[in-house]
Motif scaffolding. Structure first.
Motif, PDB file in Angstrom:
ATOM      1  N   LEU A 198      -3.650 -10.370  -5.071  1.00 41.85           N
ATOM      2  CA  LEU A 198      -4.224 -10.406  -3.594  1.00 41.85           C
ATOM      3  C   LEU A 198      -4.614 -11.780  -3.095  1.00 41.85           C
ATOM      4  O   LEU A 198      -4.561 -11.987  -2.012  1.00 41.85           O
ATOM      5  CB  LEU A 198      -5.311  -9.305  -3.830  1.00 41.85           C
ATOM      6  CG  LEU A 198      -4.996  -7.739  -4.114  1.00 41.85           C
ATOM      7  CD1 LEU A 198      -6.323  -6.919  -3.948  1.00 41.85           C
ATOM      8  CD2 LEU A 198      -4.229  -7.280  -2.797  1.00 41.85           C
ATOM      9  N   LEU A 199      -5.225 -12.403  -4.237  1.00 38.85           N
ATOM     10  CA  LEU A 199      -5.786 -13.720  -3.909  1.00 38.85           C
ATOM     11  C   LEU A 199      -4.601 -14.709  -3.417  1.00 38.85           C
ATOM     12  O   LEU A 199      -4.759 -15.631  -2.802  1.00 38.85           O
ATOM     13  CB  LEU A 199      -6.383 -14.388  -5.109  1.00 38.85           C
ATOM     14  CG  LEU A 199      -7.892 -13.757  -5.503  1.00 38.85           C
ATOM     15  CD1 LEU A 199      -8.631 -14.367  -6.512  1.00 38.85           C
ATOM     16  CD2 LEU A 199      -8.763 -13.765  -4.091  1.00 38.85           C
ATOM     17  N   MET A 200      -3.217 -14.617  -4.002  1.00 40.03           N
ATOM     18  CA  MET A 200      -2.267 -15.321  -3.765  1.00 40.03           C
ATOM     19  C   MET A 200      -1.671 -14.993  -2.394  1.00 40.03           C
ATOM     20  O   MET A 200      -0.399 -15.183  -2.220  1.00 40.03           O
ATOM     21  CB  MET A 200      -1.153 -15.192  -4.959  1.00 40.03           C
ATOM     22  CG  MET A 200      -1.582 -15.876  -6.203  1.00 40.03           C
ATOM     23  SD  MET A 200      -0.448 -15.345  -7.561  1.00 40.03           S
ATOM     24  CE  MET A 200       0.969 -15.843  -6.992  1.00 40.03           C
ATOM     25  N   LYS A 201      -2.157 -13.865  -1.888  1.00 37.35           N
ATOM     26  CA  LYS A 201      -1.490 -13.365  -0.221  1.00 37.35           C
ATOM     27  C   LYS A 201      -0.437 -12.669  -1.047  1.00 37.35           C
ATOM     28  O   LYS A 201       0.549 -12.982   0.144  1.00 37.35           O
ATOM     29  CB  LYS A 201      -1.698 -14.365   0.426  1.00 37.35           C
ATOM     30  CG  LYS A 201      -3.157 -14.989   0.797  1.00 37.35           C
ATOM     31  CD  LYS A 201      -2.830 -15.787   2.171  1.00 37.35           C
ATOM     32  CE  LYS A 201      -4.173 -16.387   2.418  1.00 37.35           C
ATOM     33  NZ  LYS A 201      -5.493 -15.390   2.407  1.00 37.35           N
ATOM     34  N   ASN A 202      -0.113 -12.119  -1.675  1.00 35.06           N
ATOM     35  CA  ASN A 202       1.246 -11.442  -2.233  1.00 35.06           C
ATOM     36  C   ASN A 202       1.326 -10.026  -1.001  1.00 35.06           C
ATOM     37  O   ASN A 202       0.489  -9.326  -1.257  1.00 35.06           O
ATOM     38  CB  ASN A 202       1.351 -10.966  -3.542  1.00 35.06           C
ATOM     39  CG  ASN A 202       2.637 -10.374  -3.880  1.00 35.06           C
ATOM     40  OD1 ASN A 202       2.900  -9.471  -3.542  1.00 35.06           O
ATOM     41  ND2 ASN A 202       3.514 -10.947  -4.811  1.00 35.06           N
ATOM     42  N   LYS A 203       2.229 -10.126  -0.261  1.00 32.84           N
ATOM     43  CA  LYS A 203       2.236  -8.910   0.740  1.00 32.84           C
ATOM     44  C   LYS A 203       2.653  -7.730   0.018  1.00 32.84           C
ATOM     45  O   LYS A 203       1.928  -6.679   0.607  1.00 32.84           O
ATOM     46  CB  LYS A 203       3.542  -9.433   1.894  1.00 32.84           C
ATOM     47  CG  LYS A 203       3.224 -10.437   2.585  1.00 32.84           C
ATOM     48  CD  LYS A 203       4.236 -10.627   3.778  1.00 32.84           C
ATOM     49  CE  LYS A 203       5.736 -11.079   3.310  1.00 32.84           C
ATOM     50  NZ  LYS A 203       5.575 -12.475   2.459  1.00 32.84           N
ATOM     51  N   THR A 204       3.459  -7.493  -0.957  1.00 30.19           N
ATOM     52  CA  THR A 204       3.738  -6.273  -1.559  1.00 30.19           C
ATOM     53  C   THR A 204       2.380  -5.891  -2.320  1.00 30.19           C
ATOM     54  O   THR A 204       2.040  -4.595  -2.055  1.00 30.19           O
ATOM     55  CB  THR A 204       4.774  -6.485  -2.396  1.00 30.19           C
ATOM     56  OG1 THR A 204       5.959  -7.056  -1.991  1.00 30.19           O
ATOM     57  CG2 THR A 204       5.084  -5.071  -3.181  1.00 30.19           C
TER      58      THR A 204
END
Length: 418
Positions: free
Chosen positions: A363-369
């Motif tokens: 989530l912190l890496m802004k992973n869309k999945t």
């Protein structure tokens, strides 16, 4: 945990104060005719359950996390994602049309737009769950469009903004038509979750803009109050009576929704004295949920109708209104007593901690999945489950998760690993 705290604040703290400050006539339905002194027993059981939940959550921060390597390596094809979002919106719109046709809905006035609807055949309630499932896919299309919109940093006045607007309208149409206010709350919270993790250009999440959040909440509250007015009003001019401070307090604290101290207290009075334990029956009911009632007319009623009927003595034989959801803690007590509450709430806290720790780095890496799947899991587990029952929560997750996994397979960028 924030969502659980919100449930406790509304359903336990706020509702206890509401009952204490109102007359017995006003809150008699909440307590099923009992004196408000029974709240002490309910409050005590809730404290025990919340302690068990907290212990499980603390322990969950020292256990192994889930392996989400596949999610980490999956990247979206933007054009394909946009196309899939359009197609799902069309499918959801078809589901709404099929539902309207099956229910025989006719809108002759403003108040007919949003009200509780039910179909009865041979004395049995027909839920039309598959039509409703198709209609609910609009929320998935909206989530895809919102994640794509935020990750690409597009403007509202663009084709991406138009897609977001269209999917939002389709998503809102079904809960407004059926007067399911909880789905509107989930719609707003889904926006907040996705916005929180993808709305910043920085690697870490930022605080949501307070003014925009406040305006969003006010708008949703007004829509919910108007929907409530349509439920009870025959004339459109009466709808405005529901948009007031007293009405807001009554509909939030005086309703049977959320994690309720009143339901817990009444359950302690009725179970097992007047109502027998379920011994795990409700916890596995989700297995038979996919079977349409048209094929199995005698299929057991969902737990919210059973709780309203057996514990509160309500008659749903010809009532278009919804049931009375017991909440997960009451369900645990109904099945296995106090021991069930302690064990069940402990494992809920443990699982929530493991789920959060597993998704948090992505989530912190802004992973869309990761953001999409997290929003699918967190709201049912932290909002729906605590105020409803386990089977409904599992079915809700599966109805969203199965098509989501298929869509992720379709929109993935082939031969690309991140």
């Amino acid at each position: 945990m924030s969502f659980i705290i919100l449930n406790v604040f509304i359903g336990v703290t706020g509702r206890s104060i509401y009952i204490d400050l109102t007359s017995s006539y006003t809150h008699s339905k909440l307590l099923n005719g009992y004196s408000k002194n029974i709240l002490y027993n309910g409050q005590f059981l809730i404290i025990v359950g919340l302690i068990a939940l907290s212990l499980g959550y603390i322990l969950g921060h020292s256990t192994k996390i889930l392996n989400l390597k596949y999610i980490d390596n999956l990247e979206w094809d933007k054009k394909r994602t946009s196309l899939i979002s359009w197609l799902i919106s069309i499918v959801a719109f078809i589901g709404i049309i099929l539902f309207i046709h099956a229910m025989g809905i006719s809108i002759d006035s403003f108040v007919d737009i949003s009200k509780k609807r039910a179909l009865f055949e041979d004395g049995h309630r027909v839920t039309l769950s598959y039509n409703g499932w198709l209609a609910s896919l609009g929320s998935l299309a909206f989530a895809l469009a919102l994640i794509l919109f935020l990750s690409m940093r597009k403007r509202l006045l663009s084709k991406w903004g138009f897609l977001l607007f269209l999917t939002g309208i389709v998503t809102l149409a079904f809960p407004v038509l059926t007067s399911v206010r909880g789905q509107l709350v989930n719609f707003m919270l889904t926006i907040f979750i996705i916005w929180y993790y993808l709305g910043s250009r920085k690697s870490k999440q930022k605080r949501l803009p307070k003014m925009k959040v406040a305006l969003s909440i006010i708008m949703v509250v007004i829509i919910i109050l108007v929907m409530t007015g349509m439920r009870a009003s025959k004339n459109s001019e009466d709808v405005t009576d529901f948009v007031s401070l007293s009405s807001i307090a009554e509909n939030i604290f005086g309703s049977g929704n959320f994690f309720g101290v009143a339901k817990t207290s009444v359950a302690l009075e009725e179970i097992p004295k007047n109502v027998n334990y379920l011994y795990g029956e409700s916890l596995i009911q989700w297995i038979v949920s996919p079977i349409p009632r048209s094929l199995w007319p005698e299929k057991p009623l969902s737990l919210d109708f059973r709780f309203g009927s057996e514990v509160y003595g309500q008659d749903f034989s010809n009532n278009s209104g919804g049931g009375r959801p017991p909440g997960f803690m009451v369900e645990l007590y109904w099945n296995f007593g106090v021991v069930g509450v302690i064990v069940g709430m402990f494992f809920l806290g443990l699982f929530l901690a493991v789920l959060y720790r597993s998704f948090h780095p992505l989530l912190l890496m802004k992973n869309k999945t990761a953001v999409l799947l997290y929003s699918i899991f967190v709201l049912p587990l932290a909002m729906l489950l605590i105020g409803n029952d386990l089977s409904r929560t599992i079915v809700t997750i599966l109805k969203s998760l199965v098509p989501t996994l298929l869509i992720l397979w379709l929109i993935r960028e082939k031969n690309k690993r991140v």
